[in-house]
Scaffold this active site. Structure first.
Site, PDB file in Angstrom:
ATOM      1  N   HIS A 236       0.816  -1.223   0.000  1.00  9.95           N
ATOM      2  CA  HIS A 236       0.000   0.000   0.000  1.00  9.95           C
ATOM      3  C   HIS A 236       0.852   1.276   0.000  1.00  9.95           C
ATOM      4  O   HIS A 236       0.304   2.373  -0.143  1.00  9.95           O
ATOM      5  CB  HIS A 236      -0.925   0.041   1.215  1.00  9.95           C
ATOM      6  CG  HIS A 236      -1.979  -1.025   1.206  1.00  9.95           C
ATOM      7  ND1 HIS A 236      -2.852  -1.192   0.154  1.00  9.95           N
ATOM      8  CD2 HIS A 236      -2.285  -1.991   2.112  1.00  9.95           C
ATOM      9  CE1 HIS A 236      -3.662  -2.217   0.417  1.00  9.95           C
ATOM     10  NE2 HIS A 236      -3.336  -2.729   1.589  1.00  9.95           N
TER      11      HIS A 236
ATOM     12  N   ASP B 265      -2.662 -10.662  -2.383  1.00  7.12           N
ATOM     13  CA  ASP B 265      -3.235 -10.143  -1.136  1.00  7.12           C
ATOM     14  C   ASP B 265      -4.706  -9.781  -1.389  1.00  7.12           C
ATOM     15  O   ASP B 265      -5.070  -9.408  -2.504  1.00  7.12           O
ATOM     16  CB  ASP B 265      -2.439  -8.897  -0.722  1.00  7.12           C
ATOM     17  CG  ASP B 265      -2.786  -8.387   0.668  1.00  7.12           C
ATOM     18  OD1 ASP B 265      -2.010  -8.643   1.604  1.00  7.12           O
ATOM     19  OD2 ASP B 265      -3.834  -7.720   0.810  1.00  7.12           O
TER      20      ASP B 265
ATOM     21  N   ASP C 102      -4.334 -12.745   3.406  1.00  7.58           N
ATOM     22  CA  ASP C 102      -5.595 -12.288   3.991  1.00  7.58           C
ATOM     23  C   ASP C 102      -6.802 -12.574   3.099  1.00  7.58           C
ATOM     24  O   ASP C 102      -7.930 -12.213   3.444  1.00  7.58           O
ATOM     25  CB  ASP C 102      -5.534 -10.796   4.373  1.00  7.58           C
ATOM     26  CG  ASP C 102      -4.856  -9.935   3.333  1.00  7.58           C
ATOM     27  OD1 ASP C 102      -4.586 -10.443   2.223  1.00  7.58           O
ATOM     28  OD2 ASP C 102      -4.577  -8.763   3.619  1.00  7.58           O
TER      29      ASP C 102
END
Ligand code: ZN
Length: 308
Positions: free
Chosen positions: A125, A162, A245
């Site tokens: 990110h 992810d 995740d």
């Protein structure tokens, strides 16, 4: 040739405060995963601190100074809604960069066949000049630039599974066709980017999945979109932004992947690396916030990396 694991105690010294999902216990879960008999032949190496020169290939010096200046002597500093740093965070982030770059060195020199970097904080990110989503420096992006600048590799593919879209990696390579960024992620979900229409210079391939999608949808998307994109790109190196995740147990996402899906996707990427770039593959840990899901997923991923 073997699979190398990079680890370092400082990765568990990056503190984020009580109740924060991106917590030191994640490193203990990864260690627990790799304690089993099956990982005896994993080549364990201590991460070294990455150079600022490497970081500056993706983040401006002014941004790096800002993070260093914000670092508290003790206690916690919040640098955005969910990104928190402590005294050791800057060092942890630099070691994560160092490990990812060492991983590139290893697969280029032949010291390792492939590499898994078990680090935190995560990185995907982190945009050029913005820390967000638990991330400070974008180690996958920095490793790609390191491969180009130091080893003269021309084309690097970054594959990101992810559950969240890697807005940072997309931002850094938005207008750079020498790096392919391919992401599967749940959408809508944080950070809000990652629509199929976001294609950069034709080098960005976003493959959004819907809430409650599971292994079937993930594998279909991987087969139909991710693998052809890599095949057409002919990378000299494959970097994986390996977040776990999207696991069905994870509290931050609503996809329903299992260990078997991560194993399968790992095998797919290894086959692509075998075909195009002499097996060169560096996998960097991103998210994964259910400790049990993280543990079993990392075990499946690394076990696959170690298979011949
Ligand atoms: Zn994530």
């Amino acid at each position: 040739m073997m699979t190398r694991l990079y680890h370092h105690p400082v990765f568990a010294e990056h503190l984020t405060g009580p109740g924060h999902p991106e917590r030191p216990a994640r490193m203990a879960a990864v260690e627990a995963a790799l304690e089993a008999e099956a990982f005896q032949n994993l080549d364990r190496a201590l991460a070294t601190e990455g150079s600022l020169e490497a970081v500056y290939r993706c983040h401006p010096a002014e941004y790096v100074r800002k993070i260093a200046k914000a670092t508290p002597e003790d206690g916690l500093t919040r640098i955005d809604g969910d990104t928190v740093i402590s005294a050791k965070s800057f060092s942890a982030a630099l070691h994560a960069v160092g490990a990812a770059c060492s991983g590139v060195d290893d697969v280029v020199s032949g010291a390792a066949r492939n590499v898994f970097v078990a680090s935190r904080p995560p990185g995907h990110h982190a945009e050029r000049a913005t820390a967000m989503g638990f991330c400070l420096f974008n180690q996958a992006a920095i490793a790609a630039r390191h491969a180009q600048a130091v080893h003269g590799l021309e084309r690097v593919a970054i594959v990101d599974w992810d559950v969240h879209h890697g807005n940072g990696t997309q931002d850094i390579f938005w207008s750079d066709p020498s790096v392919l960024y391919v992401s599967t992620h749940q959408m809508p979900l944080y950070p809000g980017t990652g629509a199929e229409s976001e294609t950069g210079a034709g080098n960005i391939v976003n493959v959004p999945l819907r809430e409650d999608d599971g292994g079937d949808e993930f594998r279909d998307a991987f087969t139909a979109k991710v693998m052809p994109a890599i095949r057409n790109f002919h990378p000299d190196l494959v970097i994986v932004s390996a977040g776990f995740d999207a696991h069905h147990r994870d509290p931050l996402g609503s996809l329903n992947l299992t260990e078997a899906d991560f194993d399968w996707a790992t095998a797919q990427l290894m086959a692509a690396a075998a075909r195009d770039c002499g097996d060169r593959l560096v996998s960097v840990l991103e998210g994964g916030y259910d400790l049990k899901g993280l543990e079993t997923s990392v075990a499946a991923h690394v076990k696959r990396l170690m298979t011949g």
